[in-house]
Design a protein around this motif. Structure first.
Motif, short mmCIF file in Angstrom:
data_model
loop_
_atom_site.label_atom_id
_atom_site.label_comp_id
_atom_site.label_asym_id
_atom_site.label_seq_id
_atom_site.Cartn_x
_atom_site.Cartn_y
_atom_site.Cartn_z
N SER A 1 11.55 2.54 -4.05
CA SER A 1 10.92 1.90 -5.20
C SER A 1 10.55 0.47 -4.84
O SER A 1 11.14 -0.14 -3.95
N LYS A 2 9.58 -0.08 -5.58
CA LYS A 2 9.28 -1.52 -5.47
C LYS A 2 10.37 -2.34 -6.13
O LYS A 2 10.54 -3.52 -5.82
N ASP A 3 11.09 -1.73 -7.06
CA ASP A 3 12.05 -2.43 -7.91
C ASP A 3 13.47 -2.24 -7.38
O ASP A 3 14.10 -1.21 -7.62
N SER B 1 12.81 -0.14 6.53
CA SER B 1 11.89 -0.59 7.59
C SER B 1 10.95 0.53 8.02
O SER B 1 9.78 0.30 8.32
N PHE B 2 11.47 1.75 8.05
CA PHE B 2 10.66 2.92 8.41
C PHE B 2 9.51 3.10 7.43
O PHE B 2 8.34 3.29 7.83
N LEU C 1 4.39 1.47 3.18
CA LEU C 1 4.91 1.44 1.81
C LEU C 1 5.80 0.22 1.63
O LEU C 1 6.84 0.10 2.29
N LYS C 2 5.42 -0.67 0.74
CA LYS C 2 6.19 -1.90 0.50
C LYS C 2 7.26 -1.62 -0.56
O LYS C 2 7.10 -1.93 -1.73
N LYS D 1 0.51 4.58 -1.84
CA LYS D 1 0.15 3.16 -1.77
C LYS D 1 -0.71 2.76 -2.98
O LYS D 1 -0.50 1.71 -3.59
N LYS D 2 -1.67 3.61 -3.32
CA LYS D 2 -2.55 3.32 -4.46
C LYS D 2 -1.79 3.40 -5.77
O LYS D 2 -1.95 2.56 -6.66
N ALA D 3 -0.92 4.42 -5.89
CA ALA D 3 -0.16 4.59 -7.14
C ALA D 3 0.82 3.45 -7.35
O ALA D 3 1.07 3.04 -8.49
N LEU D 4 1.38 2.92 -6.26
CA LEU D 4 2.36 1.84 -6.37
C LEU D 4 1.75 0.53 -6.87
O LEU D 4 2.48 -0.40 -7.22
N LYS D 5 0.44 0.46 -6.93
CA LYS D 5 -0.21 -0.71 -7.54
C LYS D 5 -0.08 -0.66 -9.06
O LYS D 5 -0.33 -1.66 -9.74
#
Length: 429
Positions: free
Chosen positions: A285-287, A121-122, A128-129, A256-260
């Motif tokens: 991670s997103k995964d 949540s932080f 960051l999603k 944020k940009k790299a995570l795309k």
């Protein structure tokens, strides 16, 4: 939380009044457990202590009627030892998975799960999603866990490492049983970078991964977003070392940009970002499935201490105060740059032109190692002196243009210390 019968001890109206206060305080803890989100306002330490005490009392070593005959029964000799881990004597995790619940430690398992939910949540509030979990080891070992997971999942044998002048990632690669292919850096103005085209040349599509770096000492920079794009195009796994990335929006925006694109996991340090003692990490991670894979890399159970420290920081600071600290850090860096620029003009030196939101570097005609030693003797901790021919220290496999001193203005630094360090530097430079 737990019902307590206070009847007939004191007059009824006093009992009611006392219960109102007690319930109001307990409600703060209950809200954390219900919402499972980092609180906006920091929580009083006595309430954090109450929460941790109640959770630790759930573990089986606190059962007064337990028959404990195993070889690992949280038999602790000293109360000092117990207090050092906040009575979570069984630790966290299981032999097969770090983040799995531990049958002998229901309270510690809840504590760990809560910590990870608060961390997630932080990071979400910071934009960051991602999903996250706290590790009981610092940055280098956390990177090794990520690389070990890549080795199992993709069968990688080699790690492409754009040289960053940090020793722990190199050791992390070795510990994971992988070969390292170094991508040399080059000088661009005052900046030192590993060209993305050189990283592309180093990539072998079969069984390799990239370990990039987001946070550096000057004069090093890295094109993280371009590397993430390249890894996506080439189908290459990508781990990011973001040791102190969380504390500044410059780094958060890059993430944020790299995570795309292709970023399999990011590692940050709890002590550098969340004011904990050294020894804890954050992997995000997103995964979510890959995070589970990373947790499988950890052998055995782990001490609860680094996890407890992470939870305490999240609860005690609160998100609102953390954002204020981020603002103060940015202002401190601006002040540092202003003062160092004035000092450079005064001493006929130069402030290196490098994009770094945490640290600054000023050139010196004197031996920078000796200067750093003098500053240390003047009770200044943190400055880093680098000679231009120090191949490892300059993050450049050759000779840099200047000797220099690095000064940091990381989160939590006091403005008074910024003024004082520049004054001390003026005395010796």
């Amino acid at each position: 939380m737990i019902f307590m019968n206070f009847s007939n001890f004191i007059p009824e109206h006093m009992e009611r009044r006392g219960k109102i206060v007690l319930e109001e305080n307990l409600r703060i803890i209950e809200r954390v457990l219900e919402q499972r989100s980092v609180p906006e306002e920091g929580i009083k330490e006595e309430l954090i202590e109450l929460l941790l005490t109640k959770l630790s009392l759930m573990d089986t070593d606190k059962d007064p009627r337990a028959i404990r005959i195993g070889e690992r029964e949280a038999r602790v000799w000293s109360k000092l030892q117990e207090r050092s881990v906040f009575y979570f004597n069984h630790g966290v995790g299981r032999s097969g998975n770090l983040i799995d619940p531990q049958p002998k430690a229901p309270g510690a398992s809840i504590m760990y799960k809560l910590t990870n939910q608060l961390l997630t949540s932080f990071l979400k509030k910071l934009g960051l999603k991602v999903k996250a979990f706290a590790t009981p080891v610092a940055t280098g070992l956390s990177l090794s866990l990520c690389l070990s997971a890549l080795r199992r999942k993709y069968g990688i044998r080699e790690v492409i490492y754009p040289f960053a002048g940090h020793k722990s990632p190199i050791k992390a690669i070795s510990l994971a049983g992988l070969r390292m292919r170094l991508v040399e850096t080059k000088i661009f103005g005052d900046t030192v970078k590993a060209p993305v085209e050189d990283i592309e040349k180093a990539i072998k599509k079969d069984r390799c991964a990239v370990l990039s770096t987001l946070t550096f000492f000057p004069p090093r920079e890295e094109d993280l977003v371009e590397i993430a794009k390249l890894c996506e195009e080439e189908g290459v796994p990508h781990i990011v070392n973001g040791a102190y990335a969380i504390q500044n929006n410059f780094y958060l925006d890059k993430l944020k940009k790299a995570l795309k694109y292709r970023v399999d996991a990011i590692v940050s340090s709890t002590d550098k970002n969340l004011f904990t003692p050294i020894g804890g990490g954050i992997i995000y991670s997103k995964d979510e499935k890959f995070l589970k894979e990373i947790s499988l890399s950890y052998p055995g159970r782990a001490s609860a201490n680094p996890i407890v420290n992470t939870l305490i920081s999240l609860l005690a600071i609160g998100f609102k105060r953390y954002k204020e600290l981020m603002k103060e850090q940015k202002e401190s860096k601006e002040l540092l740059d202003k003062l160092l620029t004035e000092l450079a003009e005064e001493k006929n030196e130069k402030l290196l032109e490098v994009k770094n939101p945490i640290a600054s570097a000023i050139t010196t005609k004197k031996d920078p190692i000796e200067l750093a030693g003098k500053l240390y003797n003047l009770r200044v901790t943190g400055p880093r002196g680098v000679r231009k021919d120090d191949k490892f220290g300059t993050s450049y496999l050759g000779v840099y243009k200047y000797n220099y001193i690095v000064i940091n203005a990381s989160i939590g630094v006091r403005r008074d210390d910024i003024y004082k360090v520049v004054e001390k530097l003026r005395e010796v430079i």
